[in-house]
Design an enzyme around this catalytic site. Structure first.
Site, PDB file in Angstrom:
ATOM      1  N   SER A 165      -6.477 -52.140 -49.853  1.00 51.37           N
ATOM      2  CA  SER A 165      -7.797 -52.652 -50.201  1.00 51.37           C
ATOM      3  C   SER A 165      -8.863 -51.566 -50.031  1.00 51.37           C
ATOM      4  O   SER A 165      -8.774 -50.499 -50.641  1.00 51.37           O
ATOM      5  CB  SER A 165      -8.090 -53.892 -49.341  1.00 51.37           C
ATOM      6  OG  SER A 165      -9.088 -54.690 -49.913  1.00 51.37           O
ATOM      7  N   ASP A 284      -2.723 -63.182 -55.540  1.00 56.03           N
ATOM      8  CA  ASP A 284      -3.859 -62.522 -54.905  1.00 56.03           C
ATOM      9  C   ASP A 284      -5.146 -63.121 -55.477  1.00 56.03           C
ATOM     10  O   ASP A 284      -5.494 -62.902 -56.638  1.00 56.03           O
ATOM     11  CB  ASP A 284      -3.816 -61.015 -55.164  1.00 56.03           C
ATOM     12  CG  ASP A 284      -4.849 -60.241 -54.350  1.00 56.03           C
ATOM     13  OD1 ASP A 284      -5.874 -60.835 -53.962  1.00 56.03           O
ATOM     14  OD2 ASP A 284      -4.624 -59.035 -54.103  1.00 56.03           O
ATOM     15  N   HIS A 311      -3.317 -61.296 -51.023  1.00 60.04           N
ATOM     16  CA  HIS A 311      -3.941 -59.984 -50.839  1.00 60.04           C
ATOM     17  C   HIS A 311      -3.422 -59.265 -49.596  1.00 60.04           C
ATOM     18  O   HIS A 311      -3.818 -58.124 -49.343  1.00 60.04           O
ATOM     19  CB  HIS A 311      -5.466 -60.127 -50.751  1.00 60.04           C
ATOM     20  CG  HIS A 311      -6.196 -58.830 -50.883  1.00 60.04           C
ATOM     21  ND1 HIS A 311      -6.083 -58.007 -51.996  1.00 60.04           N
ATOM     22  CD2 HIS A 311      -7.049 -58.176 -50.031  1.00 60.04           C
ATOM     23  CE1 HIS A 311      -6.821 -56.930 -51.829  1.00 60.04           C
ATOM     24  NE2 HIS A 311      -7.415 -57.003 -50.654  1.00 60.04           N
TER      25      HIS A 311
END
Length: 332
Positions: A165, A284, A311
């Protein structure tokens, strides 16, 4: 009737083998010591070989080398440590926004069990790092713990750098700054942005979208840091993750600094490092597949892999994630 009337070296060897196959380092080492101190028996070569294999596979290569130094016979054929070092890979795992080194515990333990080196770090203000997120200010400051780790590597040590991320920004920063220390950069559903102002603009829009959606909020009205709302994180981060991991995350998430996401990188440094992108697919709910595809199109990596996870594949699909990391490392 006693099944075993006397305990001999073969008996202990069989038990050591069992602990070795299970990867039980503590029990294996305890039994090895007990053979000498409690049962007053001399260790045989097969006892050493068994314990060395256990230590090497578990990633305790320094302990294995210490053991080799104590063997009372020629150790020329005990080179399992040297072989393990040749095959082992040094992974450095970089967390995303609000998270810390703690989020990698499943992945790091599995990689270590397979004999690899793993470092998972807390970026500035994350995890056990005590700095206030509102005072971080820049990507350079945020990435300082990772920079220090890379600078501390031995001259012949190179790493596979994995960022999740927001951690993708720090990966990009390090690839440009220390390309000689990186074997590969892996972006796990991560922000893999183009160089310069275009990348900075995309990052600013990502932050604005998180605030506008109600997933995040500024810390005490300051635009220098934001936090994820705990009543939203299971829906967007951990929607197929085990409940115990959701509760763990809720207890450990921290505010994340907000800064200019611009990274200026070059083809002669960043561009020389093979990059891999691991997509998270339809499950996600935070970083949608179409948005990941957009970043992949803007700065195409060497290869795109995928995991159908939320995620947080380090929680929900950690075994598959480990396999993909090993697949990447095998091809280097």
């Amino acid at each position: 009737m006693n099944l075993v009337e006397t305990l001999d070296d073969v008996t202990f060897w069989c038990v050591l083998l069992a602990w070795s196959h299970k990867g039980e380092v503590f029990h294996g080492r305890s039994l090895f010591r007990s053979i000498h101190f409690d049962f007053e028996m001399a260790h045989k070569k097969h006892h050493y070989i068994c314990l060395l294999g256990l230590l090497s596979r578990a990633g305790y290569l320094n302990k294995a080398e210490e053991l080799i130094a104590t063997v009372p016979f020629a150790a020329g054929n005990l080179d399992c440590v040297g072989e393990a070092r040749k095959k082992s890979v040094h992974f450095v795992l970089v967390h995303g926004a609000g998270h810390g080194a703690w989020c990698w515990y499943k992945v790091s333990s599995r990689l270590r069990q397979m004999g690899h080196y793993v470092d998972s770090i807390d970026l500035t203000s994350a995890g056990i790092n005590s700095q206030d997120a509102t005072t971080v200010g820049t990507l350079e400051n945020y990435t300082t713990p990772l920079t220090q780790l890379i600078q501390s590597l031995s001259p012949d040590d190179k790493v596979v750098l994995v960022g999740h991320s927001l951690g993708g920004l720090s990966v990009t920063y390090i690839l440009e700054k220390f390309p000689e220390k990186i074997m590969a950069g892996v972006y796990l559903a991560a922000v893999m942005l183009p160089s310069g102002p275009d990348g900075g603009a995309i990052f600013s829009q990502i932050v604005a979208n998180l605030i506008a959606s109600g997933i995040s909020s500024f810390v005490n009205g300051s635009t220098a840091a934001a936090y994820f709302k705990l009543d939203q994180v299971q829906k967007y981060f951990y929607n197929i993750s085990p409940l115990e991991n959701v509760e763990l995350a809720k207890s450990l998430l921290k505010p994340c600094p907000i800064f200019d996401g611009t990274v200026n990188f070059t083809s002669t440094r960043y561009g020389t490092i093979p990059r891999y992108f691991i997509k998270t697919l339809s499950k996600d709910k935070l970083f949608l597949s179409a948005n990941q595809e957009d970043l992949i199109r803007r700065t195409p990596p060497k290869e795109v892999l995928s995991i159908d996870s939320d995620h947080s594949p380090f929680f929900s699909k950690h075994d598959q994630l480990v396999r993909q990391l090993l697949e990447i490392a095998k091809g280097l």
